[in-house]
Write a protein that holds these residues in place. Structure first.
Motif, short mmCIF file in Angstrom:
data_model
loop_
_atom_site.label_atom_id
_atom_site.label_comp_id
_atom_site.label_asym_id
_atom_site.label_seq_id
_atom_site.Cartn_x
_atom_site.Cartn_y
_atom_site.Cartn_z
N ASN A 28 -9.83 -2.52 -14.02
CA ASN A 28 -11.06 -2.36 -13.25
C ASN A 28 -10.84 -1.62 -11.92
O ASN A 28 -11.77 -1.48 -11.13
CB ASN A 28 -11.73 -3.71 -13.01
CG ASN A 28 -10.78 -4.72 -12.37
OD1 ASN A 28 -9.62 -4.43 -12.10
ND2 ASN A 28 -11.29 -5.91 -12.14
N MET A 29 -9.61 -1.14 -11.69
CA MET A 29 -9.32 -0.36 -10.48
C MET A 29 -8.31 0.72 -10.84
O MET A 29 -7.13 0.65 -10.51
CB MET A 29 -8.77 -1.26 -9.37
CG MET A 29 -8.85 -0.60 -8.00
SD MET A 29 -8.23 -1.65 -6.64
CE MET A 29 -9.36 -3.02 -6.65
N ALA A 79 -1.09 -4.82 -5.34
CA ALA A 79 -0.74 -3.65 -4.52
C ALA A 79 -1.78 -2.58 -4.79
O ALA A 79 -2.53 -2.65 -5.78
CB ALA A 79 0.66 -3.15 -4.87
N LEU A 80 -1.80 -1.58 -3.94
CA LEU A 80 -2.75 -0.48 -4.08
C LEU A 80 -2.02 0.84 -3.88
O LEU A 80 -1.26 1.00 -2.91
CB LEU A 80 -3.87 -0.60 -3.04
CG LEU A 80 -4.98 0.45 -3.10
CD1 LEU A 80 -5.79 0.32 -4.40
CD2 LEU A 80 -5.90 0.33 -1.90
N TYR A 133 -5.33 3.21 -7.58
CA TYR A 133 -4.67 2.48 -8.67
C TYR A 133 -4.39 1.06 -8.17
O TYR A 133 -3.54 0.87 -7.30
CB TYR A 133 -3.35 3.13 -9.04
CG TYR A 133 -3.45 4.50 -9.67
CD1 TYR A 133 -3.16 4.69 -11.01
CD2 TYR A 133 -3.81 5.62 -8.91
CE1 TYR A 133 -3.23 5.96 -11.60
CE2 TYR A 133 -3.90 6.89 -9.48
CZ TYR A 133 -3.60 7.04 -10.82
OH TYR A 133 -3.68 8.29 -11.39
N GLY A 134 -5.12 0.09 -8.70
CA GLY A 134 -4.83 -1.31 -8.40
C GLY A 134 -3.67 -1.76 -9.27
O GLY A 134 -3.63 -1.46 -10.46
N ILE A 135 -2.73 -2.48 -8.67
CA ILE A 135 -1.54 -2.97 -9.37
C ILE A 135 -1.49 -4.49 -9.19
O ILE A 135 -1.78 -5.01 -8.11
CB ILE A 135 -0.25 -2.35 -8.78
CG1 ILE A 135 -0.34 -0.82 -8.70
CG2 ILE A 135 0.99 -2.82 -9.55
CD1 ILE A 135 -0.41 -0.11 -10.04
N PHE A 178 0.86 -1.19 0.00
CA PHE A 178 0.00 0.00 0.00
C PHE A 178 0.89 1.23 0.00
O PHE A 178 1.81 1.34 0.82
CB PHE A 178 -0.92 0.03 1.22
CG PHE A 178 -1.75 1.28 1.31
CD1 PHE A 178 -2.87 1.45 0.52
CD2 PHE A 178 -1.40 2.31 2.18
CE1 PHE A 178 -3.63 2.62 0.58
CE2 PHE A 178 -2.16 3.47 2.25
CZ PHE A 178 -3.28 3.62 1.45
N VAL A 179 0.61 2.13 -0.93
CA VAL A 179 1.38 3.37 -1.06
C VAL A 179 0.41 4.53 -1.09
O VAL A 179 -0.59 4.48 -1.82
CB VAL A 179 2.22 3.36 -2.35
CG1 VAL A 179 2.85 4.72 -2.60
CG2 VAL A 179 3.28 2.28 -2.31
#
Length: 152
Positions: A75-76, A116-117, A102-104, A50-51
């Protein structure tokens, strides 16, 4: 002539005061996220997962171990944000411009929970609800739920 000199000094002083009092934009940060086979949260992880960033910041996803990539999740992603797809075993650079979530994911290890987010700026309750509703593989969903709990 003397009054011209006084006027110039006065206007120069006002300009300097205006510059001093105007808000100065904060410098963009460079944030590093490592892609690992093993980390504190188990196998196949981004660290940190998480950042929290600000518009203009750059997040560098570095493959600490081989066989990883990083890419945004379609989708994110904030509306209007440009999707990014990294190459296997290469650093992926994401410069965030739009506020939102931003979904990674690491495509080869997505089903193993390698997600990650990145939170950029403030996120509305509606954006958070939409992110929580995204369907992910079970292990990825578990890790993303933990990351979404950190959104403030």
């Amino acid at each position: 002539m003397e009054s011209d000199v006084i006027d110039l000094r006065l206007s120069g002083g006002l300009a300097a005061a205006a510059l001093f009092l105007s808000p100065v934009p904060a410098a963009a940060k460079d944030i590093v996220v490592h892609m690992k086979n093993q980390g504190t949260d188990g196998a196949m992880v981004f660290e940190p997962s998480f950042v929290k960033a600000a518009p203009g910041d750059t997040i560098r996803f570095k493959p600490t171990d081989p066989s990883h990539n990083a890419e945004t999740m379609a989708n994110m992603l904030p509306a209007g944000a440009t999707p990014v797809k990294g190459v296997m075993n290469k650093e992926m650079v994401l410069t965030v411009a739009k506020p939102g979530l931003y979904g990674i994911k690491c495509m080869p290890h997505y089903s193993m929970g390698m997600v990650a987010l990145v939170q950029v700026g403030k996120v509305s309750a509606a954006e958070l609800t939409a992110a929580k509703a995204v369907k992910l593989p079970p292990f990825a969903a578990k890790r993303m739920t933990a990351a979404l709990a950190k959104v403030k």
